[in-house]
Design a protein around this motif. Structure first.
Motif, PDB file in Angstrom:
ATOM      1  N   LYS A 292       0.812  -1.218   0.000  1.00 23.27           N
ATOM      2  CA  LYS A 292       0.000   0.000   0.000  1.00 23.27           C
ATOM      3  C   LYS A 292       0.847   1.271   0.000  1.00 23.27           C
ATOM      4  CE  LYS A 292      -4.138  -1.627   2.459  1.00 23.27           C
ATOM      5  NZ  LYS A 292      -5.155  -1.031   1.582  1.00 23.27           N
ATOM      6  N   SER A 293       2.102   1.126   0.395  1.00 18.93           N
ATOM      7  CA  SER A 293       2.954   2.302   0.522  1.00 18.93           C
ATOM      8  C   SER A 293       3.206   2.958  -0.841  1.00 18.93           C
ATOM      9  CB  SER A 293       4.294   1.919   1.156  1.00 18.93           C
ATOM     10  OG  SER A 293       5.128   3.041   1.268  1.00 18.93           O
ATOM     11  N   CYS A 294       3.363   4.267  -0.821  1.00 20.17           N
ATOM     12  CA  CYS A 294       3.610   5.023  -2.048  1.00 20.17           C
ATOM     13  C   CYS A 294       5.080   5.383  -2.232  1.00 20.17           C
ATOM     14  CB  CYS A 294       2.778   6.315  -2.053  1.00 20.17           C
ATOM     15  SG  CYS A 294       1.002   6.019  -2.089  1.00 20.17           S
ATOM     16  N   GLN A 295       5.934   4.945  -1.294  1.00 19.36           N
ATOM     17  CA  GLN A 295       7.337   5.335  -1.384  1.00 19.36           C
ATOM     18  C   GLN A 295       8.245   4.219  -0.871  1.00 19.36           C
ATOM     19  OE1 GLN A 295       9.503   8.665   1.057  1.00 19.36           O
ATOM     20  NE2 GLN A 295       8.589   9.657  -0.734  1.00 19.36           N
ATOM     21  N   ALA A 296       9.376   4.053  -1.565  1.00 16.79           N
ATOM     22  CA  ALA A 296      10.407   3.127  -1.122  1.00 16.79           C
ATOM     23  C   ALA A 296      11.755   3.821  -1.231  1.00 16.79           C
ATOM     24  CB  ALA A 296      10.397   1.857  -1.970  1.00 16.79           C
ATOM     25  N   ILE A 297      12.676   3.467  -0.346  1.00 17.92           N
ATOM     26  CA  ILE A 297      13.989   4.122  -0.334  1.00 17.92           C
ATOM     27  C   ILE A 297      15.097   3.084  -0.243  1.00 17.92           C
ATOM     28  CG2 ILE A 297      13.186   6.294   0.669  1.00 17.92           C
ATOM     29  CD1 ILE A 297      14.045   5.240   3.414  1.00 17.92           C
ATOM     30  N   CYS A 298      16.255   3.439  -0.789  1.00 20.98           N
ATOM     31  CA  CYS A 298      17.441   2.610  -0.650  1.00 20.98           C
ATOM     32  C   CYS A 298      18.669   3.466  -0.955  1.00 20.98           C
ATOM     33  CB  CYS A 298      17.389   1.390  -1.574  1.00 20.98           C
ATOM     34  SG  CYS A 298      17.471   1.800  -3.335  1.00 20.98           S
ATOM     35  N   GLN A 299      19.844   2.903  -0.698  1.00 21.06           N
ATOM     36  CA  GLN A 299      21.096   3.605  -0.985  1.00 21.06           C
ATOM     37  C   GLN A 299      22.040   2.659  -1.709  1.00 21.06           C
ATOM     38  OE1 GLN A 299      24.406   4.518   1.911  1.00 21.06           O
ATOM     39  NE2 GLN A 299      23.445   6.552   1.832  1.00 21.06           N
ATOM     40  N   GLN A 300      22.741   3.188  -2.708  1.00 25.51           N
ATOM     41  CA  GLN A 300      23.719   2.385  -3.451  1.00 25.51           C
ATOM     42  C   GLN A 300      24.885   3.284  -3.845  1.00 25.51           C
ATOM     43  OE1 GLN A 300      23.657  -0.810  -4.001  1.00 25.51           O
ATOM     44  NE2 GLN A 300      25.293  -1.089  -5.493  1.00 25.51           N
ATOM     45  N   ASP A 301      26.081   2.905  -3.426  1.00 25.92           N
ATOM     46  CA  ASP A 301      27.301   3.644  -3.779  1.00 25.92           C
ATOM     47  C   ASP A 301      27.194   5.127  -3.434  1.00 25.92           C
ATOM     48  OD1 ASP A 301      28.401   1.294  -4.764  1.00 25.92           O
ATOM     49  OD2 ASP A 301      27.586   1.638  -6.779  1.00 25.92           O
ATOM     50  N   GLY A 302      26.688   5.415  -2.238  1.00 25.17           N
ATOM     51  CA  GLY A 302      26.598   6.795  -1.779  1.00 25.17           C
ATOM     52  C   GLY A 302      25.465   7.601  -2.375  1.00 25.17           C
ATOM     53  N   VAL A 303      24.629   6.981  -3.151  1.00 28.04           N
ATOM     54  CA  VAL A 303      23.493   7.688  -3.767  1.00 28.04           C
ATOM     55  C   VAL A 303      22.201   7.212  -3.111  1.00 28.04           C
ATOM     56  CG1 VAL A 303      22.221   8.141  -5.897  1.00 28.04           C
ATOM     57  CG2 VAL A 303      24.727   7.898  -5.950  1.00 28.04           C
ATOM     58  N   ASN A 304      21.361   8.156  -2.716  1.00 26.10           N
ATOM     59  CA  ASN A 304      20.044   7.833  -2.158  1.00 26.10           C
ATOM     60  C   ASN A 304      19.022   7.748  -3.290  1.00 26.10           C
ATOM     61  OD1 ASN A 304      20.988   7.942   0.514  1.00 26.10           O
ATOM     62  ND2 ASN A 304      20.762  10.180   0.543  1.00 26.10           N
ATOM     63  N   THR A 308       8.801   6.338  -5.992  1.00 25.52           N
ATOM     64  CA  THR A 308       7.418   6.710  -5.672  1.00 25.52           C
ATOM     65  C   THR A 308       6.461   5.927  -6.561  1.00 25.52           C
ATOM     66  OG1 THR A 308       7.524   8.580  -7.227  1.00 25.52           O
ATOM     67  CG2 THR A 308       8.022   9.030  -4.908  1.00 25.52           C
ATOM     68  N   TYR A 309       5.381   5.521  -5.955  1.00 29.06           N
ATOM     69  CA  TYR A 309       4.346   4.766  -6.670  1.00 29.06           C
ATOM     70  C   TYR A 309       2.998   5.341  -6.237  1.00 29.06           C
ATOM     71  CZ  TYR A 309       2.042   0.619  -8.662  1.00 29.06           C
ATOM     72  OH  TYR A 309       1.253  -0.234  -9.399  1.00 29.06           O
ATOM     73  N   ASN A 310       2.737   6.543  -6.771  1.00 30.15           N
ATOM     74  CA  ASN A 310       1.595   7.325  -6.326  1.00 30.15           C
ATOM     75  C   ASN A 310       0.329   7.005  -7.107  1.00 30.15           C
ATOM     76  OD1 ASN A 310       2.889   8.886  -4.294  1.00 30.15           O
ATOM     77  ND2 ASN A 310       3.879  10.100  -5.899  1.00 30.15           N
ATOM     78  N   PRO A 311      -0.813   7.113  -6.443  1.00 30.37           N
ATOM     79  CA  PRO A 311      -2.082   6.851  -7.128  1.00 30.37           C
ATOM     80  C   PRO A 311      -2.480   7.996  -8.039  1.00 30.37           C
ATOM     81  CG  PRO A 311      -2.493   7.533  -4.879  1.00 30.37           C
ATOM     82  CD  PRO A 311      -0.992   7.417  -5.023  1.00 30.37           C
ATOM     83  N   ILE A 312      -3.109   7.641  -9.132  1.00 28.73           N
ATOM     84  CA  ILE A 312      -3.715   8.626 -10.032  1.00 28.73           C
ATOM     85  C   ILE A 312      -5.196   8.300 -10.059  1.00 28.73           C
ATOM     86  CG2 ILE A 312      -3.757   9.580 -12.368  1.00 28.73           C
ATOM     87  CD1 ILE A 312      -0.919   8.389 -12.708  1.00 28.73           C
ATOM     88  N   ARG A 343      -1.572   3.843 -10.643  1.00 32.71           N
ATOM     89  CA  ARG A 343      -0.433   4.391  -9.909  1.00 32.71           C
ATOM     90  C   ARG A 343       0.746   4.581 -10.853  1.00 32.71           C
ATOM     91  NH1 ARG A 343       0.087   0.861  -4.437  1.00 32.71           N
ATOM     92  NH2 ARG A 343       1.526   2.538  -3.878  1.00 32.71           N
ATOM     93  N   ARG A 344       1.577   5.603 -10.562  1.00 25.46           N
ATOM     94  CA  ARG A 344       2.713   5.931 -11.410  1.00 25.46           C
ATOM     95  C   ARG A 344       4.009   5.587 -10.670  1.00 25.46           C
ATOM     96  NH1 ARG A 344       1.936  11.418 -12.683  1.00 25.46           N
ATOM     97  NH2 ARG A 344       0.730  10.775 -14.501  1.00 25.46           N
ATOM     98  N   PHE A 345       4.886   4.832 -11.332  1.00 24.44           N
ATOM     99  CA  PHE A 345       6.146   4.362 -10.762  1.00 24.44           C
ATOM    100  C   PHE A 345       7.258   5.301 -11.207  1.00 24.44           C
ATOM    101  CE2 PHE A 345       9.924   1.639 -10.670  1.00 24.44           C
ATOM    102  CZ  PHE A 345       9.764   0.948  -9.473  1.00 24.44           C
ATOM    103  N   VAL A 346       7.923   5.971 -10.245  1.00 26.62           N
ATOM    104  CA  VAL A 346       8.971   6.950 -10.550  1.00 26.62           C
ATOM    105  C   VAL A 346      10.153   6.708  -9.617  1.00 26.62           C
ATOM    106  CG1 VAL A 346       9.578   9.401 -10.650  1.00 26.62           C
ATOM    107  CG2 VAL A 346       7.279   8.665 -11.318  1.00 26.62           C
TER     108      VAL A 346
END
Length: 354
Positions: A292-304, A308-312, A343-346
């Protein structure tokens, strides 16, 4: 054994779980949940065009029922109504007698293997075969050929092989009607393949013991669109207040691969299906984790990275409300509006270290 004598195979008689004549739809579904039926096999093998292994898992635990082709219930219902007609066409085309046994059977050794067979066939040599009835449309008849060679679609083949295993029979016929006359029919036959059957039984047993009985949902491994639809079905609408999901190393690697393919797609020929399908599978794995969440986060090689997977949400009026609108309030529609959602995946990245 005396010289010159021949071995006679001793057939295993299947068990009878229940007489199906007179069962209500709900009672019948309840018995189906006691094991794995023929139409379930394609999903747990990952070859079903209609549902995932997780859909099957939810169905067996009675969390949510999902019928094959549920989006086109009219075609499904027509298939049921036409079964006697298609069986009659099979008889006319082959000269074989087809008959029904209204029972749900169990494998003699593996009682969680179930079979509710459409028809049985009495063959001239005195043996019995299975007959599965199918219907399709004119365009989809091509699924019964591969590179010009006659075949049975793999998702139906697994069903027939499951039934042969449960009933301990060696031949299975398929009769598929795709038109409106007796010449617009496809008849195929498959013979028992013990190597296929052994592997199938192993995978069915694993699914039953390690997922259904253990109440452990299987992972999503299917095509992206199928997975995304399954996630949408079971998680429901998006929740913008839900906390962001942290992606583990495996999903982070999938996200990195998704971004690589995204760059490749820009320089590839328009509509490169292989790249698009790979991207769908990778995206689906992340979406399944997000729920159900609209956001996910991670880090790779110092980059955050932030996904986002927001509803339209788009206002609209469904068919039933539209009919009521025309009849009752031709000038007012607001109170009948329903809201559909996509939902839009960005993916966004920030080069600053966390």
């Amino acid at each position: 054994m005396a010289e010159g004598s021949t071995a006679v195979k001793v057939r295993r008689q299947p068990l009878v779980l229940v007489e199906t004549a007179g069962l209500s739809e709900e009672e019948w579904l309840g018995y189906r949940r006691k094991g794995i039926g023929g139409s379930d096999v394609a999903a747990l093998l990952g070859i079903s065009p209609w549902r995932t292994a997780r859909d099957l898992y939810f169905d067996k635990l009675n969390i949510a029922a999902v019928e094959d082709n549920e989006g086109n219930w009219v075609a499904l219902e027509m298939g049921h109504l036409l079964e006697p007609l298609v069986a009659k066409i099979f008889e006319r085309k082959t000269g074989y007698k087809a008959y029904q046994i209204k029972k749900m059977f169990q494998h003699a050794e593996y009682p969680w293997m179930l079979a509710d067979v459409d028809y049985f066939v009495e063959l001239p040599d005195g043996t019995t075969a299975i007959l599965e009835i199918k219907t399709t449309n004119y365009n989809a008849r091509d699924n019964w050929w591969l590179d010009g060679k006659e075949m049975v679609p793999v998702y139906y083949e697994s069903q027939g092989r499951h039934y042969m295993a449960v009933m301990d029979l060696d031949r299975c016929f398929f009769c598929c009607l795709y038109g409106n006359n007796e010449d617009e029919v496809i008849i195929r036959e498959i013979r028992r393949d013990m190597a296929y059957e052994e592997e199938m039984i192993y995978l069915e047993q694993y699914f039953w013991a390690n997922h259904v009985l253990a109440q452990m949902p299987p992972p999503y491994t299917e095509d992206g669109d199928l997975v995304i639809e399954s996630v949408r079905r079971y998680t429901g609408p998006a929740d913008k207040e839900a906390p962001a999901v942290s992606l583990d190393l495996s999903l982070t690697a999938k996200l990195m691969r998704f971004l690589q393919l995204q760059e490749q797609k820009k320089g590839a020929e328009a509509g490169n299906k292989e790249i698009e399908e790979d991207m769908k599978r990778l995206k689906a794995a992340i979406i399944a984790k997000m729920g159900k969440s609209c956001q996910a986060i991670c880090q790779q090689d110092g980059v955050n990275y932030t996904v986002t997977y927001n509803p339209i949400r788009t206002p609209g009026i469904d068919k039933d409300n539209l009919k009521r609108l025309k009849l009752d309030y031709p000038d007012i529609y607001e109170q009948y509006v329903t809201v559909s959602e996509s939902r839009r995946f960005v993916v966004k990245c920030d080069s600053e270290a966390a």
